[in-house]
Write a protein that holds these residues in place. Structure first.
Motif, PDB file in Angstrom:
ATOM      1  N   LEU A 195       0.830  -1.200   0.000  1.00 44.08           N
ATOM      2  CA  LEU A 195       0.000   0.000   0.000  1.00 44.08           C
ATOM      3  C   LEU A 195       0.863   1.248   0.000  1.00 44.08           C
ATOM      4  CD1 LEU A 195      -2.635  -0.955   2.764  1.00 44.08           C
ATOM      5  CD2 LEU A 195      -2.688  -1.486   0.311  1.00 44.08           C
ATOM      6  N   ASP A 196       0.303   2.359  -0.517  1.00 42.96           N
ATOM      7  CA  ASP A 196       1.000   3.637  -0.357  1.00 42.96           C
ATOM      8  C   ASP A 196       0.625   4.213   1.010  1.00 42.96           C
ATOM      9  OD1 ASP A 196      -1.432   5.128  -0.541  1.00 42.96           O
ATOM     10  OD2 ASP A 196      -1.272   5.214  -2.717  1.00 42.96           O
ATOM     11  N   PHE A 197       1.248   5.315   1.378  1.00 38.71           N
ATOM     12  CA  PHE A 197       1.076   5.806   2.744  1.00 38.71           C
ATOM     13  C   PHE A 197      -0.348   6.302   3.014  1.00 38.71           C
ATOM     14  CE2 PHE A 197       1.864   8.816   6.326  1.00 38.71           C
ATOM     15  CZ  PHE A 197       2.288   7.851   7.236  1.00 38.71           C
ATOM     16  N   LYS A 255      -2.735   4.998   6.075  1.00 37.53           N
ATOM     17  CA  LYS A 255      -3.375   5.894   7.054  1.00 37.53           C
ATOM     18  C   LYS A 255      -4.884   5.693   7.078  1.00 37.53           C
ATOM     19  CE  LYS A 255      -1.589   9.816   5.637  1.00 37.53           C
ATOM     20  NZ  LYS A 255      -1.293  11.279   5.584  1.00 37.53           N
ATOM     21  N   SER A 256      -5.476   5.563   5.916  1.00 38.93           N
ATOM     22  CA  SER A 256      -6.916   5.349   5.822  1.00 38.93           C
ATOM     23  C   SER A 256      -7.311   4.017   6.454  1.00 38.93           C
ATOM     24  CB  SER A 256      -7.345   5.383   4.349  1.00 38.93           C
ATOM     25  OG  SER A 256      -8.714   5.083   4.215  1.00 38.93           O
ATOM     26  N   TYR A 257      -6.521   2.984   6.214  1.00 40.92           N
ATOM     27  CA  TYR A 257      -6.768   1.644   6.761  1.00 40.92           C
ATOM     28  C   TYR A 257      -6.713   1.674   8.292  1.00 40.92           C
ATOM     29  CZ  TYR A 257      -6.093  -3.456   7.236  1.00 40.92           C
ATOM     30  OH  TYR A 257      -6.220  -4.783   7.564  1.00 40.92           O
ATOM     31  N   ILE A 258      -5.705   2.332   8.824  1.00 42.55           N
ATOM     32  CA  ILE A 258      -5.531   2.415  10.277  1.00 42.55           C
ATOM     33  C   ILE A 258      -6.689   3.162  10.925  1.00 42.55           C
ATOM     34  CG2 ILE A 258      -4.098   3.448  12.106  1.00 42.55           C
ATOM     35  CD1 ILE A 258      -1.676   2.894  10.224  1.00 42.55           C
ATOM     36  N   LYS A 259      -7.078   4.266  10.304  1.00 44.15           N
ATOM     37  CA  LYS A 259      -8.185   5.072  10.841  1.00 44.15           C
ATOM     38  C   LYS A 259      -9.505   4.299  10.778  1.00 44.15           C
ATOM     39  CE  LYS A 259     -10.456   9.558  10.313  1.00 44.15           C
ATOM     40  NZ  LYS A 259     -10.493  10.835   9.534  1.00 44.15           N
ATOM     41  N   LYS A 260      -9.725   3.637   9.654  1.00 44.10           N
ATOM     42  CA  LYS A 260     -10.964   2.889   9.442  1.00 44.10           C
ATOM     43  C   LYS A 260     -11.166   1.812  10.507  1.00 44.10           C
ATOM     44  CE  LYS A 260     -13.131  -0.189   6.020  1.00 44.10           C
ATOM     45  NZ  LYS A 260     -12.956  -0.823   4.681  1.00 44.10           N
ATOM     46  N   ASP A 269     -11.790  -6.561   4.888  1.00 48.20           N
ATOM     47  CA  ASP A 269     -11.170  -5.490   4.105  1.00 48.20           C
ATOM     48  C   ASP A 269     -10.356  -6.091   2.952  1.00 48.20           C
ATOM     49  OD1 ASP A 269      -9.335  -3.353   3.236  1.00 48.20           O
ATOM     50  OD2 ASP A 269     -10.021  -2.291   5.022  1.00 48.20           O
ATOM     51  N   SER A 270     -10.534  -5.570   1.762  1.00 45.69           N
ATOM     52  CA  SER A 270      -9.844  -6.112   0.581  1.00 45.69           C
ATOM     53  C   SER A 270      -8.320  -5.947   0.667  1.00 45.69           C
ATOM     54  CB  SER A 270     -10.367  -5.442  -0.695  1.00 45.69           C
ATOM     55  OG  SER A 270     -10.132  -4.047  -0.659  1.00 45.69           O
TER      56      SER A 270
END
Length: 217
Positions: A98-100, A104-109, A181-182
């Motif tokens: 993944l890009d950064f 960040k979106s994954y962690i927040k989600k 999550d995909s």
């Protein structure tokens, strides 16, 4: 004679007296107990790490072997889902780098507490793992690491591939969404204290290298 009397008295008071180069150092019973506890903790930590490494090394290095490990791990995850447990020690391996912004979106989600973030770089197609403690400066830290690689491997092609896996702390109620999550290849909580009672801090081995090896075959 006076020194002998002092030593006997110190022993009677449960104080260990150590003489070295003419200097007397007194170790209290409390300090001695702390040393024993520290030794026991190190011994337990070593055994835990050996067990975690052993679990990884037992994975058959094939598509079938990987699938078998994933199924076993997901069964353990199902047990955790029913436990309503918080503070679960886990490792998440991404399906693809993944890009950064995606990280960040994954962690927040998923409301993750991230302990360490791993990424992949290549130098003339030789794989290198970059590990970073996750904080607000993690992206800059990776940039510095890449610059360091470029300096170390001058005149060679340095490529940043992406973020591949991370050590996290999760709650049982989040596991379903993370697995769905995909971006998730596997959430592995097999080293959590629910399964390895003595473990307080060590995470399962990520599957990044194995995934890459199998894709190249």
């Amino acid at each position: 004679m006076k020194l002998m009397k002092r030593t006997i008295l110190a022993t009677t008071l449960s104080i260990c007296t150590v003489l070295a180069f003419g200097i007397t150092h007194q170790v209290t019973a409390k300090e001695s107990s702390m040393d024993i506890n520290s030794y026991k903790e190190k011994k337990v930590n070593k055994e835990v790490k050996q067990q975690i490494i052993g679990n990884y090394l037992q994975i058959e290095k094939s598509d079938d072997g990987l699938e078998e490990y994933v199924l076993k791990t997901k069964k353990k995850n199902n047990a955790l889902k029913k436990s309503n447990k918080e503070g679960i020690i886990a490792t998440i391996t991404f399906a693809e780098p993944l890009d950064f912004d995606e990280v960040k979106s994954y962690i927040k989600k998923h409301k993750l507490e991230v302990k360490q973030l791993q990424s992949r770089a290549k130098v003339d197609n030789k794989r290198i793992t970059l590990s970073s403690i996750y904080n607000k400066d993690v992206e800059k830290a990776v940039e510095y690491a890449l610059e360091g690689l470029e300096e170390e491997y001058e005149n060679k092609n340095v490529e940043f591939v992406g973020y591949t896996d991370m050590y996290v702390i999760v709650n049982s109620k989040e596991i379903d969404d993370i697995e769905a999550d995909s971006h998730t290849f596997l959430l592995d909580a097999s080293a959590d204290s629910h399964f390895i009672k003595e473990n307080k801090k060590y995470h399962p081995h990520a599957l990044t290298w194995l995934l890459e090896d199998l894709k190249e075959e």
